[in-house]
Scaffold this motif. Structure first.
Motif, mmCIF file in Angstrom:
data_model
loop_
_atom_site.group_PDB
_atom_site.id
_atom_site.type_symbol
_atom_site.label_atom_id
_atom_site.label_comp_id
_atom_site.label_asym_id
_atom_site.label_seq_id
_atom_site.Cartn_x
_atom_site.Cartn_y
_atom_site.Cartn_z
ATOM 1 N N ARG A 111 0.842 -1.200 0.000
ATOM 2 C CA ARG A 111 0.000 0.000 0.000
ATOM 3 C C ARG A 111 0.880 1.255 0.000
ATOM 4 O O ARG A 111 0.588 2.235 -0.691
ATOM 5 C CB ARG A 111 -0.927 -0.023 1.216
ATOM 6 C CG ARG A 111 -2.056 0.957 1.165
ATOM 7 C CD ARG A 111 -3.016 0.806 2.341
ATOM 8 N NE ARG A 111 -3.847 -0.390 2.192
ATOM 9 C CZ ARG A 111 -3.751 -1.473 2.951
ATOM 10 N NH1 ARG A 111 -2.880 -1.557 3.932
ATOM 11 N NH2 ARG A 111 -4.544 -2.507 2.752
ATOM 12 N N TYR A 114 2.115 1.797 -3.526
ATOM 13 C CA TYR A 114 1.035 2.379 -4.330
ATOM 14 C C TYR A 114 0.897 3.877 -4.033
ATOM 15 O O TYR A 114 0.792 4.697 -4.945
ATOM 16 C CB TYR A 114 -0.264 1.624 -4.019
ATOM 17 C CG TYR A 114 -1.531 2.298 -4.453
ATOM 18 C CD1 TYR A 114 -1.948 2.262 -5.777
ATOM 19 C CD2 TYR A 114 -2.341 2.967 -3.527
ATOM 20 C CE1 TYR A 114 -3.132 2.882 -6.171
ATOM 21 C CE2 TYR A 114 -3.520 3.576 -3.911
ATOM 22 C CZ TYR A 114 -3.908 3.528 -5.241
ATOM 23 O OH TYR A 114 -5.075 4.139 -5.636
ATOM 24 N N ASN A 115 0.926 4.255 -2.764
ATOM 25 C CA ASN A 115 0.811 5.662 -2.371
ATOM 26 C C ASN A 115 1.970 6.495 -2.921
ATOM 27 O O ASN A 115 1.778 7.644 -3.312
ATOM 28 C CB ASN A 115 0.733 5.803 -0.852
ATOM 29 C CG ASN A 115 -0.589 5.301 -0.302
ATOM 30 O OD1 ASN A 115 -1.594 5.239 -1.008
ATOM 31 N ND2 ASN A 115 -0.588 4.919 0.961
ATOM 32 N N ARG A 116 3.184 5.908 -2.944
ATOM 33 C CA ARG A 116 4.341 6.620 -3.507
ATOM 34 C C ARG A 116 4.142 6.902 -4.990
ATOM 35 O O ARG A 116 4.513 7.971 -5.481
ATOM 36 C CB ARG A 116 5.621 5.804 -3.307
ATOM 37 C CG ARG A 116 6.365 6.135 -2.043
ATOM 38 C CD ARG A 116 7.802 5.652 -2.021
ATOM 39 N NE ARG A 116 8.042 4.330 -2.542
ATOM 40 C CZ ARG A 116 7.975 3.207 -1.836
ATOM 41 N NH1 ARG A 116 7.638 3.248 -0.564
ATOM 42 N NH2 ARG A 116 8.229 2.049 -2.386
ATOM 43 N N LYS A 119 1.760 9.802 -5.394
ATOM 44 C CA LYS A 119 2.447 11.060 -5.073
ATOM 45 C C LYS A 119 3.414 11.445 -6.182
ATOM 46 O O LYS A 119 3.469 12.607 -6.599
ATOM 47 C CB LYS A 119 3.179 10.916 -3.730
ATOM 48 C CG LYS A 119 3.703 12.209 -3.195
ATOM 49 C CD LYS A 119 4.217 12.049 -1.785
ATOM 50 C CE LYS A 119 4.606 13.417 -1.245
ATOM 51 N NZ LYS A 119 4.973 13.367 0.148
ATOM 52 N N HIS A 125 -4.771 11.521 -3.738
ATOM 53 C CA HIS A 125 -4.698 10.284 -2.952
ATOM 54 C C HIS A 125 -6.025 9.549 -2.995
ATOM 55 O O HIS A 125 -7.087 10.123 -2.795
ATOM 56 C CB HIS A 125 -4.323 10.579 -1.499
ATOM 57 C CG HIS A 125 -4.248 9.322 -0.693
ATOM 58 N ND1 HIS A 125 -5.290 8.890 0.067
ATOM 59 C CD2 HIS A 125 -3.276 8.397 -0.584
ATOM 60 C CE1 HIS A 125 -4.959 7.736 0.634
ATOM 61 N NE2 HIS A 125 -3.735 7.425 0.254
ATOM 62 N N LYS A 127 -7.472 5.581 -1.674
ATOM 63 C CA LYS A 127 -7.122 4.327 -1.014
ATOM 64 C C LYS A 127 -6.943 3.228 -2.059
ATOM 65 O O LYS A 127 -7.572 3.266 -3.118
ATOM 66 C CB LYS A 127 -8.213 3.928 -0.024
ATOM 67 C CG LYS A 127 -8.294 4.852 1.153
ATOM 68 C CD LYS A 127 -9.359 4.392 2.126
ATOM 69 C CE LYS A 127 -9.396 5.328 3.323
ATOM 70 N NZ LYS A 127 -10.393 4.915 4.293
#
Length: 185
Positions: A111, A114-116, A119, A125, A127
């Motif tokens: 996760r 994925y968030n990186r 960004k 953003h 989920k």
């Protein structure tokens, strides 16, 4: 995001693409091994999930268990586009898909990956689970019937799929009410 993932294809990026094209949960993805992808039949077998549990006595423990319900055990057909990448990246049958090694990556760490990407691409953003929602919505928009979609997502009944995962866009709603014009003429 899809263009970026394709242009820098690797096992981790393939995992996100696989979720976009199948709607699988992050725990199901992290537990996937290459043996779960049948290249001949173009089927993905979902029969396990990865979870982290916490107890006061033992602390944190990562485990691979059967999916959350009986209906979550399923076979998902894979389209030609995603199969192309599966064949390109395919490793040893005992290796995990996301790492291409005999050691998996856990959902929380994946996760973060994925968030990186979000960004890095300056995307809003969302989920990771939003990929599942997007899959469901796009399937409906493409004309997939509700029962098939419900089974693809591993739901026990269609109402779960419709109430939680399908978010029709305003254009589709407009199309529905416009159909009444012809009916009442």
């Amino acid at each position: 995001m899809i263009n970026h993932l394709q242009s820098e294809i690797n096992c981790k990026n393939f995992g996100i693409l696989l979720c976009i094209h199948t709607g699988i949960r992050i725990g199901e993805l992290c537990a996937l091994k290459w043996s779960d992808i049948n290249v001949q039949t173009k089927l993905l077998k979902i029969d396990k999930t990865m979870i982290r549990t916490y107890t006061k006595e033992d602390g944190s423990h990562l485990s691979i268990t059967p999916p959350k319900s009986r209906s979550s055990t399923r076979m998902i057909p894979l389209n030609t586009w995603i199969m192309h990448y599966a064949i390109l990246l395919q490793g040893d049958t005992d290796n995990y898909v996301l790492t291409n090694r005999d050691k998996p990556i856990e959902p929380n760490k994946y996760r973060l990956y994925y968030n990186r990407i979000l960004k890095e691409l300056e995307l809003p953003h969302r989920k990771f689970h939003a990929l599942r929602h997007t899959f469901a919505t796009r399937c409906i928009e493409c004309g997939c019937d509700y029962k098939s979609l419900s089974e693809l997502l591993g739901h026990s009944n269609v109402s779960i799929t419709m109430n939680i995962y399908v978010h029709p866009q305003m254009e589709l709603k407009r199309k529905c009410v416009e159909l009444l014009c012809d009916y009442y003429k």
